[in-house]
Design a protein around this motif. Structure first.
Motif, mmCIF file in Angstrom:
data_model
loop_
_atom_site.group_PDB
_atom_site.id
_atom_site.type_symbol
_atom_site.label_atom_id
_atom_site.label_comp_id
_atom_site.label_asym_id
_atom_site.label_seq_id
_atom_site.Cartn_x
_atom_site.Cartn_y
_atom_site.Cartn_z
ATOM 1 N N THR A 17 22.299 52.027 54.848
ATOM 2 C CA THR A 17 21.075 51.348 55.305
ATOM 3 C C THR A 17 20.933 51.320 56.822
ATOM 4 O OG1 THR A 17 22.122 49.181 55.551
ATOM 5 C CG2 THR A 17 21.271 49.708 53.360
ATOM 6 N N ILE A 41 16.684 39.784 59.195
ATOM 7 C CA ILE A 41 15.804 38.615 59.242
ATOM 8 C C ILE A 41 14.394 39.123 58.990
ATOM 9 C CG2 ILE A 41 14.942 36.755 60.715
ATOM 10 C CD1 ILE A 41 17.658 37.021 62.221
ATOM 11 N N THR A 65 8.486 37.976 60.828
ATOM 12 C CA THR A 65 7.357 38.728 61.364
ATOM 13 C C THR A 65 6.132 37.831 61.325
ATOM 14 O OG1 THR A 65 6.126 40.808 61.183
ATOM 15 C CG2 THR A 65 6.736 39.742 59.106
ATOM 16 N N ARG A 84 1.993 40.122 66.571
ATOM 17 C CA ARG A 84 3.238 39.963 67.333
ATOM 18 C C ARG A 84 3.225 40.939 68.510
ATOM 19 N NH1 ARG A 84 9.079 40.288 64.243
ATOM 20 N NH2 ARG A 84 10.276 39.247 65.851
ATOM 21 N N GLY A 111 9.483 49.813 58.904
ATOM 22 C CA GLY A 111 10.145 48.503 58.854
ATOM 23 C C GLY A 111 9.064 47.439 58.971
ATOM 24 N N CYS A 121 8.173 45.063 56.969
ATOM 25 C CA CYS A 121 8.425 43.746 56.401
ATOM 26 C C CYS A 121 7.301 43.366 55.427
ATOM 27 C CB CYS A 121 8.598 42.745 57.541
ATOM 28 S SG CYS A 121 9.499 41.281 57.055
ATOM 29 N N GLU A 165 2.489 43.336 60.454
ATOM 30 C CA GLU A 165 2.350 44.306 61.550
ATOM 31 C C GLU A 165 1.276 45.368 61.240
ATOM 32 O OE1 GLU A 165 5.801 45.882 64.084
ATOM 33 O OE2 GLU A 165 5.561 47.417 62.554
ATOM 34 N N ASP A 185 9.097 50.147 54.268
ATOM 35 C CA ASP A 185 10.210 49.203 54.425
ATOM 36 C C ASP A 185 11.276 49.531 53.394
ATOM 37 O OD1 ASP A 185 10.454 46.385 56.077
ATOM 38 O OD2 ASP A 185 11.692 46.378 54.262
ATOM 39 N N LEU A 186 12.434 48.982 53.636
ATOM 40 C CA LEU A 186 13.575 49.156 52.740
ATOM 41 C C LEU A 186 13.501 48.196 51.563
ATOM 42 C CD1 LEU A 186 16.528 50.352 52.509
ATOM 43 C CD2 LEU A 186 17.271 48.460 53.938
ATOM 44 N N PHE A 214 9.393 42.909 49.814
ATOM 45 C CA PHE A 214 8.513 42.723 50.980
ATOM 46 C C PHE A 214 7.240 43.545 50.808
ATOM 47 C CE2 PHE A 214 12.158 41.854 54.261
ATOM 48 C CZ PHE A 214 12.311 40.589 53.746
ATOM 49 N N LEU A 248 10.705 53.241 52.114
ATOM 50 C CA LEU A 248 11.406 54.307 52.843
ATOM 51 C C LEU A 248 12.588 53.701 53.588
ATOM 52 C CD1 LEU A 248 11.433 57.339 53.762
ATOM 53 C CD2 LEU A 248 10.209 56.597 55.778
ATOM 54 N N ASN A 249 13.744 54.296 53.338
ATOM 55 C CA ASN A 249 14.959 53.862 54.034
ATOM 56 C C ASN A 249 15.101 54.673 55.314
ATOM 57 O OD1 ASN A 249 17.546 53.330 54.894
ATOM 58 N ND2 ASN A 249 18.487 53.556 52.860
ATOM 59 N N LEU A 250 15.049 53.988 56.436
ATOM 60 C CA LEU A 250 15.104 54.703 57.725
ATOM 61 C C LEU A 250 16.490 55.286 58.007
ATOM 62 C CD1 LEU A 250 13.002 52.253 59.907
ATOM 63 C CD2 LEU A 250 12.366 54.584 59.281
ATOM 64 N N ARG A 290 9.622 48.158 65.307
ATOM 65 C CA ARG A 290 10.027 47.014 66.121
ATOM 66 C C ARG A 290 10.934 46.085 65.324
ATOM 67 N NH1 ARG A 290 4.526 44.618 68.472
ATOM 68 N NH2 ARG A 290 4.078 44.504 66.245
ATOM 69 N N ASN A 291 11.951 45.607 66.001
ATOM 70 C CA ASN A 291 12.847 44.619 65.403
ATOM 71 C C ASN A 291 13.513 45.139 64.135
ATOM 72 O OD1 ASN A 291 11.996 42.434 67.320
ATOM 73 N ND2 ASN A 291 10.039 42.815 66.338
HETATM 74 C C1 SAM Z 1 12.582 41.673 61.435
HETATM 75 S S1 SAM Z 1 11.698 42.671 60.343
HETATM 76 C C2 SAM Z 1 10.586 43.474 61.444
HETATM 77 C C3 SAM Z 1 9.161 43.449 60.975
HETATM 78 C C4 SAM Z 1 8.138 44.013 61.941
HETATM 79 N N1 SAM Z 1 8.429 45.368 62.307
HETATM 80 C C5 SAM Z 1 8.011 43.147 63.162
HETATM 81 O O1 SAM Z 1 8.500 43.500 64.226
HETATM 82 O O2 SAM Z 1 7.401 42.078 63.079
HETATM 83 C C6 SAM Z 1 12.875 43.951 59.983
HETATM 84 C C7 SAM Z 1 12.487 44.807 58.796
HETATM 85 O O3 SAM Z 1 13.280 45.993 58.797
HETATM 86 C C8 SAM Z 1 13.520 46.352 57.470
HETATM 87 N N2 SAM Z 1 14.655 47.271 57.408
HETATM 88 C C9 SAM Z 1 15.958 47.001 57.641
HETATM 89 N N3 SAM Z 1 16.689 48.105 57.448
HETATM 90 C C10 SAM Z 1 15.825 49.085 57.123
HETATM 91 C C11 SAM Z 1 15.983 50.461 56.785
HETATM 92 N N4 SAM Z 1 17.192 51.028 56.746
HETATM 93 N N5 SAM Z 1 14.891 51.167 56.467
HETATM 94 C C12 SAM Z 1 13.659 50.587 56.484
HETATM 95 N N6 SAM Z 1 13.451 49.294 56.775
HETATM 96 C C13 SAM Z 1 14.533 48.560 57.093
HETATM 97 C C14 SAM Z 1 13.793 45.004 56.804
HETATM 98 O O4 SAM Z 1 13.642 45.076 55.417
HETATM 99 C C15 SAM Z 1 12.746 44.124 57.475
HETATM 100 O O5 SAM Z 1 11.564 44.099 56.748
#
Ligand code: SAM
Length: 460
Positions: free
Chosen positions: A30, A84, A87, A91, A121, A123, A127, A153-154, A158, A207-209, A230-231
């Protein structure tokens, strides 16, 4: 799938070793990394994950994570417990300004293809929906059919939430009430439901990044204009961050933008991008591919042309031999910065640049520091050094060189310009404005004066 369907491959190992192995697997699958001080968070999160799975404790959960092939349930639980899901709408709004500027330029160029934006990502959807709302409101000429917004997102839960499009008031804590009224319908239970047309504009997909397919036609991740990630990368291990950034770059058109959170923006990771710093975000513009024939070593450090920005404003065409604009703190629109180009660059700067080109950033900066002290009375060197330090994200060194430059040449317009850039990026706007006003007075170059004017307007 339930946890109990799995055998425990790590049985017999001490609990700490099983947790170590699980952490390694989670990172590989992940990207989410828990080295050093974060390791205790991992163990605690596995305890909570164990509760959710009905397992007796963190070690049992670690065994579950190690058993069998990795699947979506593993990913979703990791996303839920190890990141976390924080979001909210609108933002870091400066990134939305970037999208609007880009969209206006896209329209101005009369491009036939739709604008392509990706929230990687995403969430629970705040966004990508914020992007859609902002474009509707601020670039009304861009019809919904002229823009595609992909949100991935993963965590499937969500994504389901996002597709449902019903939000509590807390999600709007930084929103303009006018947006809430215009794009949401209040529900009896106190939540707000997004306008169906707006919802239809965003395509949500898993999609898993870390391990997913991108760039790829199959995931619709080709030829993106702007990618928000972001984040997300802040949770990844260094190697996964590097790989994700390189792959996100491959998903962008030349001149396209990658937006990350300011804390994720360690510039050496962003090879092939030009950084643009803001207080709350850093934008990275994808440079055009390097020209096939290398520039002669003697001129490369000083005259390498920047990537043609995808949305250079018509009022500010690139000069014939501009310096790359390292970090416009003023706006996403890159303002070309024209600096005097030395006929033969200082040999020390050529060495610094060669080290940087070879990917040896730290050595390059060390070499630069030595050169800055050795040639303390050379204004051209201090200027080039400041520019280089800015490009490398070392604002402290850049500020040091600029102090020297302005001592040696108090009337240096470029020195004032670069100093303003640093002040603005650090949030010291009054100081940035004062430096810019001085720069405007001192600049002989009409183009630089124009850039300063534009920047001052944006700062006012
Ligand atoms: C803190 S949130 C950020 C949400 C939004 N981008 C923002 O900045 O407000 C982080 C998100 O990254 C996703 N995430 C974490 N690992 C990931 C991965 N390997 N592939 C895709 N999404 C991932 C989490 O599920 C979560 O929804």
């Amino acid at each position: 799938m339930t946890a109990t369907e799995h055998t425990v491959p790590a049985a017999g190992l001490p609990a700490a070793a099983v947790l170590d192995l699980a952490a390694q697997r989670v990172e590989a699958e992940t990207g989410l990394a828990f080295a050093g001080a974060k390791r205790r968070q991992f163990d605690a999160a596995l305890g909570r994950m164990a509760d959710a799975l009905g397992l007796p404790g963190a070690a049992a959960c670690a065994s579950w994570l190690l058993a069998g092939p990795w699947d979506d349930a593993h990913s979703a639980l990791c996303a839920r417990f190890l990141t976390i899901g924080e979001t909210y709408f609108f933002r870091e709004p400066r990134a939305l300004d970037l999208v609007c500027d880009y969209a206006r330029a896209h329209l101005a160029r009369g491009e036939a293809r739709p604008l392509r934006i990706w929230s990687a990502g995403c969430c629970t959807g705040e966004e990508p929906y914020s992007i859609a709302m902002t474009l509707r409101r601020r670039v009304p000429r861009l019809l919904p059919a002229d823009v595609t917004i992909l949100a991935t997102d993963l965590n499937e839960a969500f994504l389901d939430f996002a597709r449902d499009g019903k939000y509590r008031r807390w999600s709007f804590r930084r929103s303009d009430p006018a947006d809430l009224a215009a794009f949401f319908r209040p529900l009896d239970d106190g939540r707000f439901e997004i306008d169906p047309q707006l919802r239809a504009q965003v395509r949500f997909a898993w999609l898993n990044l870390a391990t997913g397919a991108y760039p790829s036609a199959a995931t619709g991740t080709l030829a993106m204009d702007v990618i928000f990630c972001r984040n997300v990368l802040m949770y990844f291990g260094p190697e996964q961050v590097r790989r994700a950034i390189a792959r996100l770059r491959d998903c962008l058109v030349d001149g396209g933008w990658l937006v990350v959170n300011a804390s994720e923006a360690s510039t050496p990771l962003f090879a092939g991008f030009t950084p643009v710093y803001h207080e709350d975000a850093v934008f990275f513009r994808k440079d055009a591919p390097a020209p096939p024939a290398p520039l002669p070593a003697a001129v490369a450090p000083a005259v390498e042309a920047p990537a043609a920005p995808a949305f250079a404003p018509p009022a500010a065409p690139l000069a014939a031999a501009p310096r790359p604009h390292p970090a416009s703190a003023s706006a996403p629109t890159p303002v070309p910065l024209v600096a005097p180009v030395a006929a033969a660059p200082d040999p020390a700067m050529a060495r610094v640049q060669a080290l940087a080109d070879a990917g040896r950033r730290e050595e390059a900066l060390q070499c630069l520091r030595r050169a800055v002290e050795a040639e303390a009375s050379s204004a051209p060197l201090q200027q080039d050094a400041a520019l280089f330090a800015l490009e490398q994200g070392d604002r402290t060194l850049a500020r040091h060189c600029l102090r020297r430059l302005l001592y040696l040449e108090p009337d240096s317009a470029i020195g004032h310009y670069l100093a303003a850039l640093i002040e603005d990026a650090a949030g010291r706007r009054p100081r940035a404005r004062s430096l810019l006003r001085d720069c405007g007075r001192l600049a002989a170059d009409a183009e630089l004066r124009g850039a300063v004017r534009q920047w001052l307007e944006r700062l006012s």
